[in-house]
Design a protein around this motif. Structure first.
Motif, mmCIF file in Angstrom:
data_model
loop_
_atom_site.group_PDB
_atom_site.id
_atom_site.type_symbol
_atom_site.label_atom_id
_atom_site.label_comp_id
_atom_site.label_asym_id
_atom_site.label_seq_id
_atom_site.Cartn_x
_atom_site.Cartn_y
_atom_site.Cartn_z
ATOM 1 N N ASP A 1 -13.403 14.390 -22.247
ATOM 2 C CA ASP A 1 -13.313 13.775 -20.921
ATOM 3 C C ASP A 1 -11.834 13.583 -20.615
ATOM 4 N N ARG B 1 -10.463 12.309 -17.895
ATOM 5 C CA ARG B 1 -10.141 11.239 -16.940
ATOM 6 C C ARG B 1 -9.221 10.213 -17.603
ATOM 7 N N GLU C 1 -10.772 4.995 -15.939
ATOM 8 C CA GLU C 1 -11.945 5.674 -15.365
ATOM 9 C C GLU C 1 -13.063 5.778 -16.402
ATOM 10 N N ASN D 1 -12.104 10.970 -25.196
ATOM 11 C CA ASN D 1 -11.222 10.832 -24.036
ATOM 12 C C ASN D 1 -9.820 11.303 -24.382
ATOM 13 N N CYS E 1 -14.413 15.750 -16.105
ATOM 14 C CA CYS E 1 -13.602 14.761 -15.395
ATOM 15 C C CYS E 1 -14.473 14.135 -14.314
ATOM 16 N N ARG E 2 -13.865 13.571 -13.277
ATOM 17 C CA ARG E 2 -14.641 12.913 -12.235
ATOM 18 C C ARG E 2 -15.419 13.907 -11.390
ATOM 19 N N ARG F 1 -9.773 18.333 -12.459
ATOM 20 C CA ARG F 1 -8.853 18.106 -13.586
ATOM 21 C C ARG F 1 -9.357 18.789 -14.849
#
Length: 98
Positions: free
Chosen positions: A23, A25, A29, A40, A63-64, A68
């Motif tokens: 991840d 982010r 987040e 992460n 990501c969101r 990204r």
């Protein structure tokens, strides 16, 4: 770059498939929830932490919304890593989070 939908990832998770999820982010987040088992590594740190990754494994980038993680996937691919980008990111994720 390989791509996968959030729905397809969710099915793999439910089926108990071992996934190497990264991840990208930011830490704040991720505090709101991440896919169980995801690691992460914020996008800005991918270059400095890629030595922690194993080129023999395939990584699923999240990501969101998918932008990204797409950039991270392209970057890692350029260094010989096997990666898949999750289109739609966490905005499309309907599964459990931790």
């Amino acid at each position: 770059m390989k791509r996968i939908t959030a729905k397809e990832v969710q099915k793999l998770v439910v089926d108990g498939k071992k996934l190497n999820i990264i991840d990208v982010r930011e830490v704040d987040e991720v505090r709101a929830g991440k896919i169980p088992g995801a690691i992460n590594i914020p996008l800005g740190l991918v270059e400095f932490r890629m030595h922690e990754l194993d080129k023999s494994k395939e990584y699923l980038m999240v990501c969101r919304s998918g932008g990204r993680s797409g950039r991270a996937a392209q970057f890692l691919e350029s260094y010989g890593f096997k990666v898949i980008n999750m289109d739609g990111g966490m905005l499309d994720w309907k599964g459990k989070v931790e």
